[in-house]
Design a protein around this motif. Structure first.
Motif, PDB file in Angstrom:
ATOM      1  N   LEU A   1       0.829  -1.200   0.000  1.00 35.87           N
ATOM      2  CA  LEU A   1       0.000   0.000   0.000  1.00 35.87           C
ATOM      3  C   LEU A   1       0.867   1.255   0.000  1.00 35.87           C
ATOM      4  O   LEU A   1       1.690   1.455   0.884  1.00 35.87           O
ATOM      5  CB  LEU A   1      -0.897  -0.008   1.231  1.00 35.87           C
ATOM      6  N   THR A   2       0.691   2.122  -1.009  1.00 36.66           N
ATOM      7  CA  THR A   2       1.491   3.344  -1.099  1.00 36.66           C
ATOM      8  C   THR A   2       0.694   4.597  -0.756  1.00 36.66           C
ATOM      9  O   THR A   2       1.287   5.631  -0.484  1.00 36.66           O
ATOM     10  CB  THR A   2       2.083   3.507  -2.520  1.00 36.66           C
ATOM     11  N   GLU A   3      -0.624   4.525  -0.784  1.00 35.92           N
ATOM     12  CA  GLU A   3      -1.461   5.677  -0.464  1.00 35.92           C
ATOM     13  C   GLU A   3      -2.542   5.253   0.522  1.00 35.92           C
ATOM     14  O   GLU A   3      -3.145   4.198   0.374  1.00 35.92           O
ATOM     15  CB  GLU A   3      -2.126   6.234  -1.721  1.00 35.92           C
ATOM     16  N   LEU A   4      -2.771   6.107   1.539  1.00 40.11           N
ATOM     17  CA  LEU A   4      -3.797   5.818   2.527  1.00 40.11           C
ATOM     18  C   LEU A   4      -4.527   7.110   2.844  1.00 40.11           C
ATOM     19  O   LEU A   4      -3.917   8.083   3.273  1.00 40.11           O
ATOM     20  CB  LEU A   4      -3.172   5.222   3.791  1.00 40.11           C
ATOM     21  N   ASP A   5      -5.830   7.131   2.605  1.00 39.63           N
ATOM     22  CA  ASP A   5      -6.662   8.313   2.838  1.00 39.63           C
ATOM     23  C   ASP A   5      -7.550   8.066   4.050  1.00 39.63           C
ATOM     24  O   ASP A   5      -8.477   7.270   3.996  1.00 39.63           O
ATOM     25  CB  ASP A   5      -7.512   8.604   1.602  1.00 39.63           C
ATOM     26  N   LEU A   6      -7.236   8.746   5.147  1.00 36.87           N
ATOM     27  CA  LEU A   6      -8.002   8.620   6.384  1.00 36.87           C
ATOM     28  C   LEU A   6      -8.702   9.936   6.723  1.00 36.87           C
ATOM     29  O   LEU A   6      -8.953  10.242   7.891  1.00 36.87           O
ATOM     30  CB  LEU A   6      -7.071   8.214   7.536  1.00 36.87           C
ATOM     31  N   ALA A   7      -9.037  10.709   5.708  1.00 43.86           N
ATOM     32  CA  ALA A   7      -9.678  12.011   5.916  1.00 43.86           C
ATOM     33  C   ALA A   7     -11.023  11.860   6.606  1.00 43.86           C
ATOM     34  O   ALA A   7     -11.784  10.941   6.330  1.00 43.86           O
ATOM     35  CB  ALA A   7      -9.859  12.728   4.577  1.00 43.86           C
ATOM     36  N   GLY A   8     -11.302  12.797   7.521  1.00 41.36           N
ATOM     37  CA  GLY A   8     -12.611  12.885   8.144  1.00 41.36           C
ATOM     38  C   GLY A   8     -13.018  11.702   8.987  1.00 41.36           C
ATOM     39  O   GLY A   8     -14.196  11.361   9.038  1.00 41.36           O
ATOM     40  N   ASN A   9     -12.086  11.063   9.672  1.00 45.56           N
ATOM     41  CA  ASN A   9     -12.400   9.883  10.461  1.00 45.56           C
ATOM     42  C   ASN A   9     -12.329  10.107  11.959  1.00 45.56           C
ATOM     43  O   ASN A   9     -12.365   9.155  12.729  1.00 45.56           O
ATOM     44  CB  ASN A   9     -11.475   8.727  10.071  1.00 45.56           C
ATOM     45  N   GLY A  10     -12.222  11.346  12.400  1.00 48.30           N
ATOM     46  CA  GLY A  10     -12.213  11.622  13.831  1.00 48.30           C
ATOM     47  C   GLY A  10     -10.957  11.143  14.537  1.00 48.30           C
ATOM     48  O   GLY A  10     -10.967  10.914  15.742  1.00 48.30           O
ATOM     49  N   ILE A  11      -9.874  10.982  13.800  1.00 50.14           N
ATOM     50  CA  ILE A  11      -8.615  10.547  14.410  1.00 50.14           C
ATOM     51  C   ILE A  11      -8.104  11.670  15.308  1.00 50.14           C
ATOM     52  O   ILE A  11      -7.945  12.803  14.866  1.00 50.14           O
ATOM     53  CB  ILE A  11      -7.580  10.177  13.333  1.00 50.14           C
ATOM     54  N   ASP A  12      -7.845  11.343  16.570  1.00 53.19           N
ATOM     55  CA  ASP A  12      -7.364  12.344  17.515  1.00 53.19           C
ATOM     56  C   ASP A  12      -5.856  12.199  17.698  1.00 53.19           C
ATOM     57  O   ASP A  12      -5.190  11.481  16.950  1.00 53.19           O
ATOM     58  CB  ASP A  12      -8.133  12.250  18.839  1.00 53.19           C
ATOM     59  N   ASP A  13      -5.318  12.885  18.712  1.00 50.48           N
ATOM     60  CA  ASP A  13      -3.876  12.839  18.940  1.00 50.48           C
ATOM     61  C   ASP A  13      -3.386  11.424  19.245  1.00 50.48           C
ATOM     62  O   ASP A  13      -2.312  11.031  18.786  1.00 50.48           O
ATOM     63  CB  ASP A  13      -3.491  13.793  20.068  1.00 50.48           C
ATOM     64  N   ALA A  14      -4.153  10.671  20.020  1.00 53.48           N
ATOM     65  CA  ALA A  14      -3.751   9.295  20.325  1.00 53.48           C
ATOM     66  C   ALA A  14      -3.687   8.463  19.042  1.00 53.48           C
ATOM     67  O   ALA A  14      -2.770   7.662  18.852  1.00 53.48           O
ATOM     68  CB  ALA A  14      -4.715   8.663  21.322  1.00 53.48           C
ATOM     69  N   GLY A  15      -4.645   8.666  18.155  1.00 59.75           N
ATOM     70  CA  GLY A  15      -4.627   7.969  16.873  1.00 59.75           C
ATOM     71  C   GLY A  15      -3.453   8.399  16.013  1.00 59.75           C
ATOM     72  O   GLY A  15      -2.817   7.578  15.344  1.00 59.75           O
ATOM     73  N   ALA A  16      -3.144   9.698  16.023  1.00 63.16           N
ATOM     74  CA  ALA A  16      -1.997  10.209  15.267  1.00 63.16           C
ATOM     75  C   ALA A  16      -0.701   9.614  15.805  1.00 63.16           C
ATOM     76  O   ALA A  16       0.207   9.284  15.032  1.00 63.16           O
ATOM     77  CB  ALA A  16      -1.961  11.727  15.318  1.00 63.16           C
ATOM     78  N   GLU A  17      -0.613   9.465  17.125  1.00 65.85           N
ATOM     79  CA  GLU A  17       0.573   8.850  17.719  1.00 65.85           C
ATOM     80  C   GLU A  17       0.710   7.401  17.268  1.00 65.85           C
ATOM     81  O   GLU A  17       1.810   6.932  16.968  1.00 65.85           O
ATOM     82  CB  GLU A  17       0.518   8.919  19.243  1.00 65.85           C
ATOM     83  N   ALA A  18      -0.400   6.675  17.203  1.00 70.17           N
ATOM     84  CA  ALA A  18      -0.371   5.281  16.753  1.00 70.17           C
ATOM     85  C   ALA A  18       0.078   5.199  15.295  1.00 70.17           C
ATOM     86  O   ALA A  18       0.904   4.351  14.932  1.00 70.17           O
ATOM     87  CB  ALA A  18      -1.746   4.642  16.929  1.00 70.17           C
ATOM     88  N   LEU A  19      -0.449   6.084  14.470  1.00 67.75           N
ATOM     89  CA  LEU A  19      -0.040   6.095  13.058  1.00 67.75           C
ATOM     90  C   LEU A  19       1.432   6.477  12.928  1.00 67.75           C
ATOM     91  O   LEU A  19       2.158   5.915  12.095  1.00 67.75           O
ATOM     92  CB  LEU A  19      -0.919   7.063  12.267  1.00 67.75           C
ATOM     93  N   ALA A  20       1.894   7.413  13.744  1.00 66.77           N
ATOM     94  CA  ALA A  20       3.305   7.823  13.708  1.00 66.77           C
ATOM     95  C   ALA A  20       4.209   6.643  14.032  1.00 66.77           C
ATOM     96  O   ALA A  20       5.262   6.461  13.413  1.00 66.77           O
ATOM     97  CB  ALA A  20       3.541   8.967  14.680  1.00 66.77           C
ATOM     98  N   SER A  21       3.784   5.826  14.977  1.00 64.48           N
ATOM     99  CA  SER A  21       4.555   4.635  15.338  1.00 64.48           C
ATOM    100  C   SER A  21       4.738   3.724  14.122  1.00 64.48           C
ATOM    101  O   SER A  21       5.823   3.195  13.879  1.00 64.48           O
ATOM    102  CB  SER A  21       3.835   3.896  16.466  1.00 64.48           C
TER     103      SER A  21
END
Length: 164
Positions: free
Chosen positions: A80-100
């Motif tokens: 997978l080279t592209e991932l669109d997670l727009a408008g999904n209510g991802i908060d800071d905790a979710g952003a931290e998980a994605l950053a990991s």
């Protein structure tokens, strides 16, 4: 029997089973003969398309901390080279998980996090800073859309610094 002894029908059946195992097929194909790859390629392409749809469907239901649910898949992702997670209510905790996941992902080139809840927590959590930290070690991601989030000046500076 050697690979040369296997007929095309049997190779197609094997390829079909690999394709049903989602992206495991893409990894397995790296070690296969060119004849098998030719027979399996259409099946693998179909599996990748189905997997892309599953990621989009999962993203539609992610919400805040649910982003951690896809982190494991993103860490192991080799396709997978592209991932669109727009408008999904991802908060800071979710952003931290994605950053990991971004710290170890070597193929994702585009990530859309537009119109989520990154930076909206009070007191502010570390979502944008975690993304900035991940960008410092991830040389593959070239497109990160964080528009329509509430990222403050300090976090925006951390992101800008990571991109230099």
């Amino acid at each position: 029997p050697s690979r040369k002894d296997l007929n095309d029908d049997l190779l197609r059946k094997i390829a079909s089973q690999l394709a049903e195992s989602e992206l495991a097929s893409a990894v397995a194909l790296k070690r296969c003969s060119s004849r098998f790859k030719d027979l399996a390629a259409p099946l693998v392409a179909n599996a990748v398309e189905r997997t892309d749809e599953k990621w989009r469907d999962a993203a539609a239901e992610i919400g805040g901390r649910g982003a951690a649910t896809i982190t494991g898949g993103l860490e192991r992702n080799e396709v997978l080279t592209e991932l669109d997670l727009a408008g999904n209510g991802i908060d800071d905790a979710g952003a931290e998980a994605l950053a990991s996941a971004l710290r170890v992902n070597a193929v994702l080139t585009s990530l859309v996090l537009w119109d989520n809840n990154i930076g909206e927590e009070w007191p502010p959590e570390e979502g944008a800073k975690a993304l900035a930290s991940a960008l410092r070690v991830n040389a593959v991601l070239t497109d990160l859309n964080l528009g329509q989030n509430k990222i403050g000046d300090e976090d925006a500076n951390a992101l800008a610094s990571a991109l230099r």
